[in-house]
Design an enzyme around this catalytic site. Structure first.
Site, mmCIF file in Angstrom:
data_model
loop_
_atom_site.group_PDB
_atom_site.id
_atom_site.type_symbol
_atom_site.label_atom_id
_atom_site.label_comp_id
_atom_site.label_asym_id
_atom_site.label_seq_id
_atom_site.Cartn_x
_atom_site.Cartn_y
_atom_site.Cartn_z
ATOM 1 N N HIS A 289 0.851 -1.190 0.000
ATOM 2 C CA HIS A 289 0.000 0.000 0.000
ATOM 3 C C HIS A 289 0.889 1.243 0.000
ATOM 4 O O HIS A 289 1.567 1.532 0.986
ATOM 5 C CB HIS A 289 -0.912 0.008 1.229
ATOM 6 N N TYR A 456 3.686 0.224 4.871
ATOM 7 C CA TYR A 456 4.226 -0.899 5.647
ATOM 8 C C TYR A 456 3.401 -2.181 5.510
ATOM 9 O O TYR A 456 3.296 -2.950 6.456
ATOM 10 C CB TYR A 456 4.349 -0.527 7.137
ATOM 11 N N HIS A 457 2.865 -2.440 4.316
ATOM 12 C CA HIS A 457 1.996 -3.600 4.123
ATOM 13 C C HIS A 457 2.469 -4.502 2.982
ATOM 14 O O HIS A 457 1.703 -4.829 2.082
ATOM 15 C CB HIS A 457 0.561 -3.141 3.842
ATOM 16 N N PRO A 458 3.719 -4.963 2.971
ATOM 17 C CA PRO A 458 4.166 -5.834 1.881
ATOM 18 C C PRO A 458 3.524 -7.216 1.979
ATOM 19 O O PRO A 458 3.402 -7.782 3.067
ATOM 20 C CB PRO A 458 5.679 -5.903 2.091
#
Length: 514
Positions: A289, A456-458
């Protein structure tokens, strides 16, 4: 000899270690590259930014990103017990139920909304109590925020003036609207996966937790995983597993460890001199994101003055006050254009100056709110930098390499600007901090390229269907699973911590059932 060896004590690994060790006859070892979660900054909600680029952070950086004029972006990831749940903004979001139905329709059998909801409920201890869509009594405390800054009240009022409806539960029947986020907090302090799951289980004689230990490769006997090699204190050791090896190292580290062990794109592994064990698209399909925020200077007091003796006392004695802030206190979900079946953007709002990707020191009172694209069309890749396990992998997110994402974010920034212009925020705006030069597409795009960062959403680098099967077993191999955000076929529509915990809850049942 252990039954299960789990690599990575992050959100998924903590859940697995706790759930699998519930059976006293099962022996479980959990290996974590970082230290225990002892730093006070881990547990004080408002202090998590102080962990950036510390020994508790993997401190990754993207490769030069072609979609944003080859800029690089900072990628913090938790390197401690609890992983990134020990340094995130604690926002409890499950995503949209359509996400999971799309997974199932794409071949991820058993991962549709009716399949996953029971595991969300099992994990949850919501202070609002149990309902059809919420759980009570689970390990993970979910609570309303205890800060609720006046600037966030003003943002919510402005968003409603701009036409966005109020929503007091983004995990309820509808996702659209604006409101305060529920948080993974307990009595005003962080409730990480380590706090919720691991620490209560640490005294079990059948659970061993090894910290400060970097896994270097998976050990095999033929096609069967039989253990792992790890480095601790400059010494290499091996740990064998009778039943399974489970990777829960996250969307960057799980693919790296697989590739170091000969599992990946065969031609690329051979270029590094690695003999391929399984030819799978490991590291491909990376999604994240990407976030762009606007900001304003203000004369209203913000969180930069929160660290006072009085507020420390409020936190310690009453579990409330500004130090309980998760920074991104409020936000919401919206559709950037008509005709969409679900929201395509999410807002996070914060009552504090946030500059230089969180690495800069706030020097004035300011507030920000920003948008992410929930379902990005762009894709990236994780691949090896060298054969040294301690070498950080190449990470290329591919931000805005698909023109559809550029168009969506341009619309989203205009919507943010509309909210910022509303009367409810007029009294709080002293001057612009970070806004596009004009409303033109060109100026907005220059602004996006300059200001975008990760949220911070890998996910999705070991996706169900291409790298693992619906039981999360690595295709073509035995006794090896991946259980973390990397198995998501596509990134979910919201913050990824709660879904990662759900994945691990369901995986524990899959593992127990063989």
């Amino acid at each position: 000899m252990q039954d299960y060896v789990i690599v990575g004590a992050g959100s998924a690994g903590c859940v697995l270690a706790a759930r699998l060790s519930e059976d006293p006859a099962v022996r479980v070892t959990l290996i974590e590259a970082g230290p225990p979660d002892t730093a006070v900054e881990i547990h004080i909600p408002a202090a998590f930014g102080k962990l950036f680029q510390s020994k508790w952070d993997w401190d990754y950086l993207t490769d030069p990103e072609p979609g944003i004029d080859f800029r690089r972006r900072y990628l913090p990831r938790g390197k401690m017990l609890g992983g990134s749940s020990s340094m995130n903004a604690m926002i409890y979001i499950r995503g949209n139920r359509a996400d999971y139905d799309q997974w199932a329709a794409g071949g991820a059998t058993g991962w549709g909304w009716p399949d996953v909801l029971p595991y969300f409920l099992r994990a949850e201890d919501n202070e609002r109590g149990a309902s059809d869509l919420h759980g009570a009594g689970g390990p993970l405390t979910v609570s309303d925020g205890r800060s609720r800054h006046a600037l966030m009240d003003a943002y919510l009022e402005a968003a409603q003036q701009a036409g966005h409806k109020a929503n007091d539960d983004f995990n309820g029947p509808e996702q659209d609207g604006v409101g305060y986020y529920q948080l993974t907090q307990r009595s005003g302090m962080r409730c990480s996966a380590a706090v919720a799951y691991l620490h209560p289980a640490m005294d079990r004689p059948n659970l061993e937790v090894i910290t400060d230990a970097l896994c270097t490769r998976i050990l095999f006997d033929g096609n069967r995983a039989i253990g792992v090699e790890y480095e601790r204190g400059n010494e290499l050791s091996q740990l064998l597993a009778d039943c399974e090896v489970i990777l829960s190292a996250g969307a960057y580290n799980s693919p790296q460890l697989l590739m170091l062990s000969g599992i990946g794109v065969a031609a690329e592994l051979q270029a590094y001199g690695i003999e391929p064990r399984a030819n799978l698209p490991v590291g491909e399909n990376l999604q994240d994101h990407v976030h762009v925020s606007i900001g304003y200077l203000t004369d209203t007091e913000t969180l930069i003055t929160a660290e006072t003796a009085a507020n420390i006392g409020l936190l310690q004695n009453e579990g409330r006050g500004p130090l309980t802030s998760n920074i991104g206190e409020a936000g919401g979900f919206f559709r950037s254009q008509a005709g969409l079946a679900e929201p395509d953007c999410q807002i996070h709002a914060a009552p504090v100056m946030f500059v230089d990707e969180g690495l800069g020191l706030p020097v004035d009172h300011a507030f920000i709110f920003g948008a992410v694209i929930l379902k990005p069309a762009s894709r990236g890749k994780v691949f090896l930098r060298s054969l040294l396990p301690s070498a950080k992998p190449h990470i290329l997110h591919g931000y805005f390499t698909d023109p559809a994402d550029r168009e969506t974010m341009t619309r989203a920034v205009r919507i943010l600007s509309e909210i910022g212009a509303q009367p409810a925020l007029a009294a709080h705006r002293r001057a612009d901090l970070r806004v596009p030069a004009s409303d033109s597409d060109a100026d907005i795009w220059e602004f996006i390229k300059r200001e975008c960062q990760t949220l911070y959403h890998p996910t999705s680098t070991c996706a169900i269907g291409s790298v693992v099967d619906p039981q999360l077993r690595v295709l073509g191999l035995e006794a090896l699973r991946v259980v973390d955000a990397s198995v998501m076929p596509t990134v979910i529509s919201g913050n990824t911590n709660a879904p990662t915990i759900m994945i691990a809850e369901r995986a524990a049942d899959l593992i127990k059932s063989g």
